[in-house]
Design a protein around this motif. Structure first.
Motif, PDB file in Angstrom:
ATOM      1  N   ASN A  96      64.487  50.164  57.498  1.00  0.00           N
ATOM      2  CA  ASN A  96      64.406  49.128  58.528  1.00  0.00           C
ATOM      3  C   ASN A  96      63.024  49.087  59.172  1.00  0.00           C
ATOM      4  O   ASN A  96      62.516  48.015  59.497  1.00  0.00           O
ATOM      5  N   LYS A  97      62.425  50.274  59.348  1.00  0.00           N
ATOM      6  CA  LYS A  97      61.089  50.342  59.946  1.00  0.00           C
ATOM      7  C   LYS A  97      60.081  49.626  59.047  1.00  0.00           C
ATOM      8  O   LYS A  97      59.247  48.845  59.523  1.00  0.00           O
ATOM      9  N   ALA A  98      60.177  49.863  57.744  1.00  0.00           N
ATOM     10  CA  ALA A  98      59.277  49.206  56.791  1.00  0.00           C
ATOM     11  C   ALA A  98      59.489  47.693  56.808  1.00  0.00           C
ATOM     12  O   ALA A  98      58.524  46.918  56.762  1.00  0.00           O
ATOM     13  N   ASN A 136      71.586  57.653  58.354  1.00  0.00           N
ATOM     14  CA  ASN A 136      70.859  56.992  59.444  1.00  0.00           C
ATOM     15  C   ASN A 136      69.356  57.163  59.290  1.00  0.00           C
ATOM     16  O   ASN A 136      68.590  56.224  59.537  1.00  0.00           O
ATOM     17  N   GLU A 137      68.921  58.358  58.901  1.00  0.00           N
ATOM     18  CA  GLU A 137      67.486  58.595  58.697  1.00  0.00           C
ATOM     19  C   GLU A 137      66.950  57.692  57.595  1.00  0.00           C
ATOM     20  O   GLU A 137      65.874  57.095  57.728  1.00  0.00           O
ATOM     21  N   ARG A 138      67.706  57.590  56.512  1.00  0.00           N
ATOM     22  CA  ARG A 138      67.282  56.765  55.375  1.00  0.00           C
ATOM     23  C   ARG A 138      67.202  55.296  55.783  1.00  0.00           C
ATOM     24  O   ARG A 138      66.226  54.604  55.486  1.00  0.00           O
ATOM     25  N   ARG A 139      68.232  54.788  56.457  1.00  0.00           N
ATOM     26  CA  ARG A 139      68.237  53.397  56.874  1.00  0.00           C
ATOM     27  C   ARG A 139      67.124  53.117  57.881  1.00  0.00           C
ATOM     28  O   ARG A 139      66.533  52.033  57.872  1.00  0.00           O
ATOM     29  N   PHE A 140      66.854  54.103  58.764  1.00  0.00           N
ATOM     30  CA  PHE A 140      65.802  53.928  59.762  1.00  0.00           C
ATOM     31  C   PHE A 140      64.461  53.690  59.091  1.00  0.00           C
ATOM     32  O   PHE A 140      63.694  52.810  59.496  1.00  0.00           O
ATOM     33  N   GLU A 141      64.158  54.462  58.040  1.00  0.00           N
ATOM     34  CA  GLU A 141      62.892  54.296  57.324  1.00  0.00           C
ATOM     35  C   GLU A 141      62.814  52.920  56.656  1.00  0.00           C
ATOM     36  O   GLU A 141      61.777  52.248  56.710  1.00  0.00           O
ATOM     37  N   ILE A 158      57.623  42.210  58.393  1.00  0.00           N
ATOM     38  CA  ILE A 158      57.818  40.951  59.113  1.00  0.00           C
ATOM     39  C   ILE A 158      56.679  40.736  60.110  1.00  0.00           C
ATOM     40  O   ILE A 158      56.115  39.643  60.207  1.00  0.00           O
ATOM     41  N   ARG A 159      56.340  41.790  60.839  1.00  0.00           N
ATOM     42  CA  ARG A 159      55.251  41.676  61.826  1.00  0.00           C
ATOM     43  C   ARG A 159      53.934  41.314  61.153  1.00  0.00           C
ATOM     44  O   ARG A 159      53.116  40.570  61.713  1.00  0.00           O
ATOM     45  N   THR A 160      53.703  41.847  59.949  1.00  0.00           N
ATOM     46  CA  THR A 160      52.473  41.533  59.224  1.00  0.00           C
ATOM     47  C   THR A 160      52.414  40.048  58.892  1.00  0.00           C
ATOM     48  O   THR A 160      51.375  39.402  59.069  1.00  0.00           O
ATOM     49  N   PHE A 161      53.523  39.500  58.405  1.00  0.00           N
ATOM     50  CA  PHE A 161      53.560  38.075  58.074  1.00  0.00           C
ATOM     51  C   PHE A 161      53.343  37.219  59.318  1.00  0.00           C
ATOM     52  O   PHE A 161      52.620  36.222  59.277  1.00  0.00           O
ATOM     53  N   VAL A 162      53.955  37.613  60.430  1.00  0.00           N
ATOM     54  CA  VAL A 162      53.793  36.858  61.678  1.00  0.00           C
ATOM     55  C   VAL A 162      52.342  36.938  62.151  1.00  0.00           C
ATOM     56  O   VAL A 162      51.769  35.943  62.601  1.00  0.00           O
ATOM     57  N   LYS A 164      69.527  41.290  56.766  1.00  0.00           N
ATOM     58  CA  LYS A 164      69.560  42.743  56.605  1.00  0.00           C
ATOM     59  C   LYS A 164      69.878  43.467  57.909  1.00  0.00           C
ATOM     60  O   LYS A 164      69.956  44.687  57.947  1.00  0.00           O
ATOM     61  N   GLY A 165      70.008  42.716  58.994  1.00  0.00           N
ATOM     62  CA  GLY A 165      70.402  43.327  60.260  1.00  0.00           C
ATOM     63  C   GLY A 165      69.267  43.956  61.039  1.00  0.00           C
ATOM     64  O   GLY A 165      69.505  44.751  61.945  1.00  0.00           O
ATOM     65  N   VAL A 166      68.036  43.612  60.699  1.00  0.00           N
ATOM     66  CA  VAL A 166      66.882  44.177  61.395  1.00  0.00           C
ATOM     67  C   VAL A 166      66.586  43.400  62.669  1.00  0.00           C
ATOM     68  O   VAL A 166      66.176  43.964  63.674  1.00  0.00           O
ATOM     69  N   ALA A 167      66.823  42.086  62.616  1.00  0.00           N
ATOM     70  CA  ALA A 167      66.541  41.224  63.765  1.00  0.00           C
ATOM     71  C   ALA A 167      67.746  40.330  64.014  1.00  0.00           C
ATOM     72  O   ALA A 167      68.535  40.047  63.112  1.00  0.00           O
ATOM     73  N   HIS A 168      67.867  39.871  65.249  1.00  0.00           N
ATOM     74  CA  HIS A 168      68.962  38.970  65.601  1.00  0.00           C
ATOM     75  C   HIS A 168      68.611  37.550  65.191  1.00  0.00           C
ATOM     76  O   HIS A 168      67.443  37.140  65.241  1.00  0.00           O
ATOM     77  N   LYS A 169      69.632  36.803  64.805  1.00  0.00           N
ATOM     78  CA  LYS A 169      69.456  35.435  64.311  1.00  0.00           C
ATOM     79  C   LYS A 169      68.750  34.554  65.325  1.00  0.00           C
ATOM     80  O   LYS A 169      67.810  33.821  64.989  1.00  0.00           O
ATOM     81  N   ASN A 170      69.180  34.606  66.575  1.00  0.00           N
ATOM     82  CA  ASN A 170      68.597  33.736  67.601  1.00  0.00           C
ATOM     83  C   ASN A 170      67.156  34.124  67.912  1.00  0.00           C
ATOM     84  O   ASN A 170      66.326  33.261  68.203  1.00  0.00           O
TER      85      ASN A 170
END
Length: 87
Positions: free
Chosen positions: A21-23, A14-19, A28-32, A64-70
């Protein structure tokens, strides 16, 4: 604290995936943000190219499951509408 070896391993995973996913969320936020800045400056060409680059990155977040499709579909729709509104 983890009570079993299995739960300890899950905690590590979970710790590994959290890092990761956070990146990915940050990326994504940078591109937006780049699209938002281009819209704010009023440069339609820059906004369109930034949106074209941001779109696959946002959709990758869905797979990758970071954000919801809708959620991503809604944000892309609103961004593209704002880009289109630039004259």
């Amino acid at each position: 604290m983890a009570n079993s070896p299995q739960s300890a391993k899950r905690a590590r995973q979970n710790e590994r995936r959290f890092e990761i996913n956070k990146a990915r969320r940050s990326r994504i936020r940078t591109f937006v943000r780049k699209v938002e800045e281009a819209i704010a400056s009023g440069d339609k060409d820059a906004a369109q190219t930034a949106l074209r680059v941001a779109q696959p990155e946002m959709m990758r977040g869905v797979t990758k499951g970071v954000a919801h499709k809708n959620t991503v579909a809604r944000k892309l729709s609103r961004l593209s509408g704002r880009v289109k509104a630039l004259a």
